[in-house]
Design a protein around this motif. Structure first.
Motif, mmCIF file in Angstrom:
data_model
loop_
_atom_site.group_PDB
_atom_site.id
_atom_site.type_symbol
_atom_site.label_atom_id
_atom_site.label_comp_id
_atom_site.label_asym_id
_atom_site.label_seq_id
_atom_site.Cartn_x
_atom_site.Cartn_y
_atom_site.Cartn_z
ATOM 1 N N ASP A 56 0.795 -1.136 0.004
ATOM 2 C CA ASP A 56 -0.243 -0.088 -0.347
ATOM 3 C C ASP A 56 1.175 1.296 -0.371
ATOM 4 O OD1 ASP A 56 0.644 -0.470 2.418
ATOM 5 O OD2 ASP A 56 -1.166 -0.933 3.572
ATOM 6 N N LYS A 57 1.652 0.886 0.005
ATOM 7 C CA LYS A 57 3.111 2.227 -0.539
ATOM 8 C C LYS A 57 3.232 3.483 0.818
ATOM 9 C CE LYS A 57 4.403 0.552 -4.526
ATOM 10 N NZ LYS A 57 5.786 0.149 -4.032
ATOM 11 N N PHE A 58 3.189 3.001 2.091
ATOM 12 C CA PHE A 58 2.969 3.750 3.551
ATOM 13 C C PHE A 58 3.938 4.187 3.110
ATOM 14 C CE2 PHE A 58 3.248 4.107 8.019
ATOM 15 C CZ PHE A 58 3.168 5.530 7.944
ATOM 16 N N GLN A 59 4.622 5.835 3.104
ATOM 17 C CA GLN A 59 5.601 6.620 2.770
ATOM 18 C C GLN A 59 6.211 6.682 3.620
ATOM 19 O OE1 GLN A 59 5.714 10.477 1.242
ATOM 20 N NE2 GLN A 59 7.187 9.449 -0.555
ATOM 21 N N VAL A 60 6.919 6.680 4.528
ATOM 22 C CA VAL A 60 7.727 7.279 5.774
ATOM 23 C C VAL A 60 9.084 7.465 5.574
ATOM 24 C CG1 VAL A 60 6.816 5.918 7.052
ATOM 25 C CG2 VAL A 60 8.459 5.266 6.175
ATOM 26 N N SER A 61 9.612 8.655 6.373
ATOM 27 C CA SER A 61 10.879 8.900 6.263
ATOM 28 C C SER A 61 12.672 7.672 6.405
ATOM 29 C CB SER A 61 11.068 10.030 6.893
ATOM 30 O OG SER A 61 11.176 9.051 8.958
ATOM 31 N N ARG A 103 -4.924 3.401 9.575
ATOM 32 C CA ARG A 103 -4.289 3.227 8.316
ATOM 33 C C ARG A 103 -3.674 1.974 7.831
ATOM 34 N NH1 ARG A 103 -2.978 8.693 9.716
ATOM 35 N NH2 ARG A 103 -4.715 10.467 8.722
ATOM 36 N N HIS A 104 -2.568 1.703 8.701
ATOM 37 C CA HIS A 104 -1.711 0.269 8.048
ATOM 38 C C HIS A 104 -1.423 -0.378 9.091
ATOM 39 C CE1 HIS A 104 -0.942 2.435 4.466
ATOM 40 N NE2 HIS A 104 -0.586 3.513 5.347
ATOM 41 N N CYS A 156 9.287 -11.449 4.075
ATOM 42 C CA CYS A 156 8.758 -9.592 3.330
ATOM 43 C C CYS A 156 8.107 -9.732 2.159
ATOM 44 C CB CYS A 156 9.111 -9.220 4.301
ATOM 45 S SG CYS A 156 8.552 -9.367 6.210
ATOM 46 N N ARG A 157 9.800 -10.185 1.495
ATOM 47 C CA ARG A 157 9.551 -9.768 -0.276
ATOM 48 C C ARG A 157 8.780 -10.533 -0.210
ATOM 49 N NH1 ARG A 157 16.046 -8.720 1.324
ATOM 50 N NH2 ARG A 157 15.469 -6.504 2.062
ATOM 51 N N GLU A 158 8.579 -11.779 -0.029
ATOM 52 C CA GLU A 158 7.433 -12.718 -1.720
ATOM 53 C C GLU A 158 6.920 -11.754 -1.234
ATOM 54 O OE1 GLU A 158 5.399 -16.902 0.008
ATOM 55 O OE2 GLU A 158 7.762 -16.272 0.136
ATOM 56 N N LEU A 159 5.789 -11.830 0.332
ATOM 57 C CA LEU A 159 4.329 -11.323 -0.014
ATOM 58 C C LEU A 159 4.604 -9.319 -0.090
ATOM 59 C CD1 LEU A 159 4.243 -13.130 3.427
ATOM 60 C CD2 LEU A 159 2.694 -13.686 1.021
ATOM 61 N N GLY A 160 5.259 -8.970 -0.344
ATOM 62 C CA GLY A 160 4.855 -7.595 0.252
ATOM 63 C C GLY A 160 5.070 -6.105 1.095
ATOM 64 N N VAL A 161 6.185 -7.003 1.553
ATOM 65 C CA VAL A 161 5.520 -6.769 3.306
ATOM 66 C C VAL A 161 6.535 -5.617 3.833
ATOM 67 C CG1 VAL A 161 5.125 -6.957 5.635
ATOM 68 C CG2 VAL A 161 4.206 -8.216 3.812
ATOM 69 N N GLY A 162 6.592 -4.663 4.029
ATOM 70 C CA GLY A 162 8.056 -3.786 4.166
ATOM 71 C C GLY A 162 8.229 -4.262 5.638
ATOM 72 N N PHE A 163 9.640 -3.859 6.032
ATOM 73 C CA PHE A 163 10.658 -4.545 7.004
ATOM 74 C C PHE A 163 11.175 -3.668 7.914
ATOM 75 C CE2 PHE A 163 14.269 -6.558 9.243
ATOM 76 C CZ PHE A 163 13.545 -8.243 10.068
ATOM 77 N N VAL A 164 10.542 -3.214 9.378
ATOM 78 C CA VAL A 164 11.396 -2.102 9.914
ATOM 79 C C VAL A 164 12.619 -2.690 11.834
ATOM 80 C CG1 VAL A 164 10.334 -0.112 12.082
ATOM 81 C CG2 VAL A 164 9.245 -0.718 9.527
#
Length: 332
Positions: A9-14, A153-154, A196-204
């Motif tokens: 969902d392209k959640f934009q962050v710093s 939101r996410h 995460c990459r397989e499923l399109g999930v970001g990593f923090v």
């Protein structure tokens, strides 16, 4: 400050976030006015992705963030977490009484977080730790309902296994997974990063500076506050620290080549592992914050990344990252 995106969902962050826990929990805390000053400095330099949780304090950290973002809500992205049963009395960690992700408890936690943060919507809501008594499908289903209601939101998960993440993503898209990841905590490379990459999930990554050790400024525990939980961690015991300092000293020549601090080098290494990675180092003063931010514009060569990989191998690091009981809360 550069930007990065988390999730499908392209959640934009710093590109670099700020882990706020240490301002009021676990590491001895900071004086409130100084913490707020640091938070405002972070926003001014573009570090706008702020990470907190109801259990940090408990509650104190969210209250702090709520005060700090008054009047600048539109400039920040707030991530917080639920998932622990919190007792009404006691201090700090004493009030944590196990996990609780029952749907009604999730809703209670979210309402509390919204009030303390003085916001209408949580930008990113994590389940802090998996509850073995509540299927992740039920948890994510409740979080999805909160999105529909406009309160979130996410959504994200913390310290989860690839199998659990796959189950969760079948219910609703997961924007981010948060887990410990740094030069001396490389467990995510064994599975969750690729999932995460397989499923399109970001990593923090949290603790990307190894709870401060990778800055090179910690030689022993003498400078820690009496309630600093690092005093109890295996890696911060005297023998383990001595052995790990031998590894850290090998990075000094790399830092000298780049004319950067060890902290910047360690953060740049984490960020080099993918554009879908947004580390959240802590900082309790503006000088540390400024130093950390310098990592964003520090491009490491492939050769130097390999050198660092080979110094801090999982086998070479001395001591576990948590005590045995803490590992019971981690979904493996």
């Amino acid at each position: 400050m550069k930007k990065r995106f988390l999730g499908k969902d392209k959640f934009q962050v710093s590109a670099l976030g700020l882990g706020c826990m240490g301002m009021s929990f676990a590491y001895g805390g900071a004086e409130e006015s100084q913490a707020i000053k640091t938070l405002h400095a972070a926003v001014d330099m573009g570090v706008t992705f702020l990470d907190t949780a109801e259990v940090y304090g408990p509650y104190d950290n969210e209250l702090l963030i709520g005060k700090a973002i008054k009047g600048i809500r539109d400039k920040v992205q707030i991530a917080t977490k639920f998932g622990f049963r919190i007792l009404p009395n006691g201090r700090g960690i004493e009030r944590m009484a196990g996990v609780d992700s029952r749907p009604h408890h999730i809703r209670e936690a979210v309402e509390g977080s919204l009030q303390r943060l003085h916001i209408d919507t949580i930008d990113l809501l994590y389940q802090h730790r998996i509850d073995p008594d509540v299927p992740v499908e039920e948890v994510v289903g409740t979080m999805a309902e909160l999105i529909k209601e406009g309160k979130v939101r996410h959504i994200g998960l913390s310290e989860v296994s690839p199998q659990t993440l796959r189950r969760a993503c079948k219910v609703h898209p997961v924007t981010a997974v948060q887990s410990e990841y740094s030069l001396w905590s490389r467990e995510p490379e064994a599975g969750i990063l690729s999932a995460c990459r397989e499923l399109g999930v970001g990593f923090v990554p949290y603790s990307p500076l190894g709870r401060g050790f990778l800055t090179g400024k910690i030689t022993d525990c003498s400078g820690f506050a009496s309630d600093d939980f690092r005093r109890q961690l295996p890696r911060f015991q005297r023998e383990a620290m001595a052995k790990n300092h031998l590894l850290l000293s090998q990075l000094q020549s790399v830092a000298e080549r780049y004319e950067c601090s060890l902290a910047q080098l360690a953060l740049a290494w984490v960020m080099s592992k993918g554009e879908d990675i947004v580390p959240i180092p802590g900082a309790r003063n503006s000088a540390h914050l400024q130093d950390n931010a310098g990592a964003v514009s520090l491009p490491l060569s492939g050769a130097d990344i390999s050198i660092m990989d080979n110094i801090f191998t999982p086998e070479s690091v001395c001591g576990l990252r948590y005590n045995e009981g803490d590992f019971n809360l981690i979904d493996q």
